[in-house]
Design a protein around this motif. Structure first.
Motif, PDB file in Angstrom:
ATOM      1  N   TRP A  31       0.974  -1.241  -0.077  1.00  0.00           N
ATOM      2  CA  TRP A  31       0.338  -0.329  -0.152  1.00  0.00           C
ATOM      3  C   TRP A  31       0.942   1.173  -0.503  1.00  0.00           C
ATOM      4  CZ3 TRP A  31       0.505   3.574   3.991  1.00  0.00           C
ATOM      5  CH2 TRP A  31       0.864   3.522   4.650  1.00  0.00           C
ATOM      6  N   PRO A  32       1.616   0.668   0.883  1.00  0.00           N
ATOM      7  CA  PRO A  32       2.883   2.792   0.472  1.00  0.00           C
ATOM      8  C   PRO A  32       2.784   2.988  -0.437  1.00  0.00           C
ATOM      9  CG  PRO A  32       3.685   1.085   1.897  1.00  0.00           C
ATOM     10  CD  PRO A  32       2.877   0.468   1.645  1.00  0.00           C
ATOM     11  N   ARG A  33       3.528   2.087  -2.045  1.00  0.00           N
ATOM     12  CA  ARG A  33       3.829   2.321  -3.114  1.00  0.00           C
ATOM     13  C   ARG A  33       2.738   2.363  -3.886  1.00  0.00           C
ATOM     14  NH1 ARG A  33       5.628  -0.824  -6.728  1.00  0.00           N
ATOM     15  NH2 ARG A  33       6.161   0.304  -8.074  1.00  0.00           N
ATOM     16  N   VAL A  34       1.101   2.464  -3.460  1.00  0.00           N
ATOM     17  CA  VAL A  34       0.161   2.326  -4.149  1.00  0.00           C
ATOM     18  C   VAL A  34      -0.533   3.758  -3.936  1.00  0.00           C
ATOM     19  CG1 VAL A  34      -2.513   2.033  -4.081  1.00  0.00           C
ATOM     20  CG2 VAL A  34      -1.288   0.072  -4.484  1.00  0.00           C
ATOM     21  N   GLY A  35      -0.323   4.593  -2.572  1.00  0.00           N
ATOM     22  CA  GLY A  35      -0.628   5.761  -2.093  1.00  0.00           C
ATOM     23  C   GLY A  35       0.837   6.810  -3.154  1.00  0.00           C
ATOM     24  N   GLN A  36       1.645   6.610  -2.781  1.00  0.00           N
ATOM     25  CA  GLN A  36       2.571   7.660  -3.357  1.00  0.00           C
ATOM     26  C   GLN A  36       2.351   7.772  -5.276  1.00  0.00           C
ATOM     27  OE1 GLN A  36       5.147   9.200  -2.104  1.00  0.00           O
ATOM     28  NE2 GLN A  36       4.053   9.215   0.162  1.00  0.00           N
ATOM     29  N   GLN A  37       1.698   6.415  -5.850  1.00  0.00           N
ATOM     30  CA  GLN A  37       1.224   6.479  -7.432  1.00  0.00           C
ATOM     31  C   GLN A  37       1.223   7.106  -7.815  1.00  0.00           C
ATOM     32  OE1 GLN A  37       5.098   4.398  -9.337  1.00  0.00           O
ATOM     33  NE2 GLN A  37       6.109   3.719  -7.215  1.00  0.00           N
ATOM     34  N   MET A  38      -0.632   6.175  -7.289  1.00  0.00           N
ATOM     35  CA  MET A  38      -1.724   6.104  -7.511  1.00  0.00           C
ATOM     36  C   MET A  38      -3.113   7.278  -7.034  1.00  0.00           C
ATOM     37  SD  MET A  38      -2.271   2.504  -9.032  1.00  0.00           S
ATOM     38  CE  MET A  38      -3.570   2.756  -9.626  1.00  0.00           C
ATOM     39  N   LEU A  39      -2.700   8.043  -5.788  1.00  0.00           N
ATOM     40  CA  LEU A  39      -3.392   8.990  -5.081  1.00  0.00           C
ATOM     41  C   LEU A  39      -2.654  10.408  -5.041  1.00  0.00           C
ATOM     42  CD1 LEU A  39      -4.450   7.486  -1.694  1.00  0.00           C
ATOM     43  CD2 LEU A  39      -5.122   6.742  -3.922  1.00  0.00           C
ATOM     44  N   ALA A  40      -3.859  11.519  -5.271  1.00  0.00           N
ATOM     45  CA  ALA A  40      -2.597  12.543  -5.510  1.00  0.00           C
ATOM     46  C   ALA A  40      -2.517  13.673  -4.233  1.00  0.00           C
ATOM     47  CB  ALA A  40      -4.045  13.533  -6.639  1.00  0.00           C
ATOM     48  N   PRO A  41      -1.194  14.016  -3.747  1.00  0.00           N
ATOM     49  CA  PRO A  41      -0.523  14.153  -3.002  1.00  0.00           C
ATOM     50  C   PRO A  41      -1.719  15.099  -2.358  1.00  0.00           C
ATOM     51  CG  PRO A  41       0.320  15.020  -5.097  1.00  0.00           C
ATOM     52  CD  PRO A  41      -0.660  14.446  -5.738  1.00  0.00           C
ATOM     53  N   GLY A  42      -1.870  15.103  -1.028  1.00  0.00           N
ATOM     54  CA  GLY A  42      -2.361  16.588  -0.251  1.00  0.00           C
ATOM     55  C   GLY A  42      -2.705  15.470   0.953  1.00  0.00           C
ATOM     56  N   PRO A  43      -2.992  16.857   1.707  1.00  0.00           N
ATOM     57  CA  PRO A  43      -4.153  16.053   3.788  1.00  0.00           C
ATOM     58  C   PRO A  43      -4.264  14.586   3.247  1.00  0.00           C
ATOM     59  CG  PRO A  43      -4.890  18.382   2.311  1.00  0.00           C
ATOM     60  CD  PRO A  43      -3.769  18.182   1.245  1.00  0.00           C
ATOM     61  N   GLY A  44      -5.873  14.948   1.957  1.00  0.00           N
ATOM     62  CA  GLY A  44      -6.260  13.978   2.067  1.00  0.00           C
ATOM     63  C   GLY A  44      -5.225  12.062   1.889  1.00  0.00           C
TER      64      GLY A  44
END
Length: 205
Positions: free
Chosen positions: A99-112
């Motif tokens: 999940w860390p790679r999914v979060g870094q590469q597939m989610l838009a950066p920001g507080p959400g």
């Protein structure tokens, strides 16, 4: 954790945590409702299994898959729809090491995204969905610009229930990425009795 729960519950946890974010940039502005003439279905459809869930691959993306991360979606409505499906499923069922790679590469950066990471760290997923995974039925594009797209993803479950998940993707760093809202005003996943007639259908193998 019982089958199906990762896909249904983690999204709720994600947005609940994001709602608690104390500050951050406002959600992106409104998109434009596309006309029926603008809507195009993905071409060259085929399927890839991730964590027990069948995910669509088409000419419009993804054009590369690296472990849990899918990337390379076209900057059009079909690419946005496919990106919304991949990002929402992968963020929901990725295992603890993934999940860390999914979060870094597939989610838009920001507080959400930061709130999602905090929430995800409290949940453990170690195995694929082995019994009765959801089946992706298709999607609708309810709003679109070249920088943001609003997508409704429809899925069916073995108990004959169906859901609609409302997703926004943003064009960031050359790819569509899922936007985790800071202050969600509606539930991201709702029960439906049947898909809409203007659904862009995706038929699993």
């Amino acid at each position: 954790m019982t089958p199906l729960r990762p896909f249904r519950i983690i999204v709720a946890v994600v947005l609940s945590a994001a709602a608690l974010a104390a500050c951050g940039s406002p959600d992106p502005g409104p998109t434009t409702t596309p006309s029926s003439a603008e809507v195009r279905s993905p071409t060259g459809l085929r399927w890839h299994t991730f964590q027990g869930v069948e995910l669509p691959i088409a000419d419009q993306g993804p054009d590369r898959i690296d472990g849990a991360v899918a990337a390379g979606f076209d900057r059009n409505q079909a690419g946005a729809g496919l990106a919304a499906i991949h990002a929402s499923v992968r963020m929901s069922v990725a295992t603890d090491p993934q999940w860390p790679r999914v979060g870094q590469q597939m989610l838009a950066p920001g507080p959400g995204r930061d709130a999602w990471a905090t929430a995800r760290a409290q949940i453990s997923i170690t195995d694929p969905i082995a019994d009765g995974p959801p089946k992706i039925l298709g999607y609708r594009i309810t709003g679109y610009t070249d920088t943001a797209a609003d997508v409704q993803v429809y899925a069916a479950y073995p108990d004959n229930s169906a859901t609609c998940q409302t997703i926004r993707v943003l064009w960031h760093a050359g790819n569509w990425r899922l936007h985790v809202p800071i202050n969600p005003t509606t539930a991201p996943v709702t029960a439906v009795t049947a898909p809409p007639i203007d659904l862009i259908p995706l038929t699993p193998r």
